[in-house]
Design a protein around this motif. Structure first.
Motif, PDB file in Angstrom:
ATOM      1  N   LEU A   3       0.816  -1.216   0.000  1.00 28.35           N
ATOM      2  CA  LEU A   3       0.000   0.000   0.000  1.00 28.35           C
ATOM      3  C   LEU A   3       0.851   1.269   0.000  1.00 28.35           C
ATOM      4  N   THR A   4       1.919   1.281   0.775  1.00 29.60           N
ATOM      5  CA  THR A   4       2.768   2.477   0.840  1.00 29.60           C
ATOM      6  C   THR A   4       3.318   2.830  -0.538  1.00 29.60           C
ATOM      7  N   ASP A   5       3.813   1.828  -1.261  1.00 33.35           N
ATOM      8  CA  ASP A   5       4.342   2.077  -2.605  1.00 33.35           C
ATOM      9  C   ASP A   5       3.250   2.555  -3.555  1.00 33.35           C
ATOM     10  N   LYS A   6       2.055   2.001  -3.420  1.00 32.13           N
ATOM     11  CA  LYS A   6       0.929   2.430  -4.252  1.00 32.13           C
ATOM     12  C   LYS A   6       0.538   3.869  -3.935  1.00 32.13           C
ATOM     13  N   ASP A  27      12.784   9.248   0.601  1.00 34.73           N
ATOM     14  CA  ASP A  27      12.627   7.994   1.333  1.00 34.73           C
ATOM     15  C   ASP A  27      13.283   8.171   2.692  1.00 34.73           C
ATOM     16  N   LEU A  28      12.464   8.244   3.733  1.00 34.87           N
ATOM     17  CA  LEU A  28      12.949   8.463   5.089  1.00 34.87           C
ATOM     18  C   LEU A  28      13.063   7.157   5.864  1.00 34.87           C
ATOM     19  N   ALA A  34      12.153   9.364  12.084  1.00 36.08           N
ATOM     20  CA  ALA A  34      11.387  10.061  11.046  1.00 36.08           C
ATOM     21  C   ALA A  34       9.895   9.882  11.303  1.00 36.08           C
ATOM     22  N   ILE A  35       9.115  10.899  10.977  1.00 38.62           N
ATOM     23  CA  ILE A  35       7.684  10.863  11.276  1.00 38.62           C
ATOM     24  C   ILE A  35       6.872  10.015  10.303  1.00 38.62           C
ATOM     25  N   CYS A  36       7.479   9.650   9.178  1.00 39.38           N
ATOM     26  CA  CYS A  36       6.805   8.809   8.201  1.00 39.38           C
ATOM     27  C   CYS A  36       7.865   8.121   7.348  1.00 39.38           C
ATOM     28  N   ARG A  37       7.440   7.300   6.419  1.00 38.61           N
ATOM     29  CA  ARG A  37       8.375   6.581   5.545  1.00 38.61           C
ATOM     30  C   ARG A  37       8.756   7.413   4.324  1.00 38.61           C
ATOM     31  N   MET A  83      -0.623  16.773   3.371  1.00 38.20           N
ATOM     32  CA  MET A  83      -1.613  15.704   3.421  1.00 38.20           C
ATOM     33  C   MET A  83      -0.959  14.498   4.095  1.00 38.20           C
ATOM     34  N   ASP A  84      -1.564  14.021   5.178  1.00 36.83           N
ATOM     35  CA  ASP A  84      -0.992  12.937   5.974  1.00 36.83           C
ATOM     36  C   ASP A  84      -1.707  11.628   5.663  1.00 36.83           C
ATOM     37  N   TYR A  85      -0.977  10.723   4.994  1.00 36.55           N
ATOM     38  CA  TYR A  85      -1.491   9.385   4.705  1.00 36.55           C
ATOM     39  C   TYR A  85      -0.787   8.338   5.568  1.00 36.55           C
ATOM     40  N   GLY A  86      -0.361   8.710   6.765  1.00 39.34           N
ATOM     41  CA  GLY A  86       0.306   7.771   7.657  1.00 39.34           C
ATOM     42  C   GLY A  86       1.776   7.616   7.296  1.00 39.34           C
ATOM     43  N   ASP A  87       2.103   6.568   6.575  1.00 42.11           N
ATOM     44  CA  ASP A  87       3.486   6.324   6.156  1.00 42.11           C
ATOM     45  C   ASP A  87       3.945   7.258   5.041  1.00 42.11           C
ATOM     46  N   VAL A  88       3.009   7.977   4.438  1.00 42.95           N
ATOM     47  CA  VAL A  88       3.335   8.875   3.324  1.00 42.95           C
ATOM     48  C   VAL A  88       2.724  10.250   3.604  1.00 42.95           C
ATOM     49  N   MET A  89       3.543  11.277   3.466  1.00 39.50           N
ATOM     50  CA  MET A  89       3.045  12.652   3.589  1.00 39.50           C
ATOM     51  C   MET A  89       3.329  13.390   2.294  1.00 39.50           C
TER      52      MET A  89
END
Length: 116
Positions: A3-6, A27-28, A34-37, A83-89
């Motif tokens: 999901l993160t890659d998508k 890529d964090l 780090a607050i997200c990936r 926009m905060d999508y959890g692992d992706v901002m």
């Protein structure tokens, strides 16, 4: 593809769909604390374009992946929308605000991928 890659791919497409530019994927994953990936950074040339990009990202993520952001801030003036999508901002800026905050260099130890 997880999901993160998508999410990363879909957010980039959302920026490109509305002619956003200077897209960078940071890529964090290897950075402790780090607050997200991933941070995805892009820009529009005006608040109107930043708003359109934000809507495009939200629509594509919802339609394709069934994902909605946990938080969206900055839409009031649309100079910098996060926009905060959890692992992706996703961070969408107008040019002068992007230059001022310079997130790419804030996360200089991240692996940066320049899309456009």
């Amino acid at each position: 593809m997880e999901l993160t890659d998508k999410l990363v791919k879909t957010i980039v497409e959302g920026i490109e769909e509305k002619k956003g530019d200077r897209i960078v994927v940071a890529d964090l994953g290897g950075i402790e604390g780090a607050i997200c990936r991933f941070f995805i950074i892009g820009q529009g040339n005006s608040p109107t374009q930043v708003e359109a990009i934000t809507e495009s990202i939200g629509d594509l993520c919802r339609e394709r992946l069934g994902e909605k952001p946990a938080h969206v801030v900055g839409t009031e003036n649309a100079l910098w929308v996060a926009m905060d999508y959890g692992d992706v901002m996703a961070h969408i800026f107008v040019p002068d605000v992007r230059e001022y905050y310079d997130l790419e260099h804030l996360w200089a130890d991240a692996q940066l991928t320049y899309i456009t």
